[in-house]
Design a protein around this motif. Sequence first.
Motif, PDB file in Angstrom:
ATOM      1  N   ASN A   9       0.814  -1.004   0.281  1.00  0.00           N
ATOM      2  CA  ASN A   9       0.063  -0.062   0.191  1.00  0.00           C
ATOM      3  C   ASN A   9       0.844   1.211   0.103  1.00  0.00           C
ATOM      4  O   ASN A   9       1.493   1.464   1.020  1.00  0.00           O
ATOM      5  CB  ASN A   9      -0.865   0.054   1.292  1.00  0.00           C
ATOM      6  N   MET A  10       0.747   1.996  -1.341  1.00  0.00           N
ATOM      7  CA  MET A  10       1.706   3.103  -1.322  1.00  0.00           C
ATOM      8  C   MET A  10       1.713   4.302  -0.191  1.00  0.00           C
ATOM      9  O   MET A  10       2.497   4.881   0.260  1.00  0.00           O
ATOM     10  CB  MET A  10       1.738   3.718  -2.589  1.00  0.00           C
ATOM     11  N   GLN A  11       0.411   4.455   0.111  1.00  0.00           N
ATOM     12  CA  GLN A  11       0.057   5.382   1.169  1.00  0.00           C
ATOM     13  C   GLN A  11       0.476   5.006   2.607  1.00  0.00           C
ATOM     14  O   GLN A  11       1.228   6.175   2.976  1.00  0.00           O
ATOM     15  CB  GLN A  11      -1.683   5.589   0.971  1.00  0.00           C
ATOM     16  N   GLN A  12       0.412   3.787   2.674  1.00  0.00           N
ATOM     17  CA  GLN A  12       1.055   3.333   3.974  1.00  0.00           C
ATOM     18  C   GLN A  12       2.658   3.503   4.145  1.00  0.00           C
ATOM     19  O   GLN A  12       3.108   4.112   5.034  1.00  0.00           O
ATOM     20  CB  GLN A  12       0.790   2.092   4.547  1.00  0.00           C
ATOM     21  N   LEU A  13       3.147   3.249   2.913  1.00  0.00           N
ATOM     22  CA  LEU A  13       4.599   3.374   2.811  1.00  0.00           C
ATOM     23  C   LEU A  13       4.986   4.763   2.996  1.00  0.00           C
ATOM     24  O   LEU A  13       5.933   5.046   3.513  1.00  0.00           O
ATOM     25  CB  LEU A  13       5.234   2.568   1.800  1.00  0.00           C
TER      26      LEU A  13
END
Length: 114
Positions: A9-13
Amino acid sequence: MIPGSGQPNMQQLLQQAQKMQQDLAAAQEELARAEVEGQAGGGLVRATVTGSGELRALVIDPKAVDPEDTETLADLVVAAVQAANENAQALQQQKLGPLAQGLGGGSGIPGLPF
């Protein structure tokens, strides 16, 4: 991970990276304010540096001053500053090491002193 895709999940990263960046900035600020000391000649010369390595103070005991032997005094000053910088590096490792590990191990990360 995005469910079913096998992709992170790019947002989480991005949020994790931003938090690490904030933690790193806070640790660097703390290092800039911290002071550590190094000494030489059994304490005849004492140097104080910040956790980031900036020389802040140098104290020379009058017993270390011999007008006929300024070379020894210079050596003591260099040794005290080196000892203070070694202590500052140890403090950097203590404060920044765990953050660097969170960024992938600490080796080869630009801007970090280890």
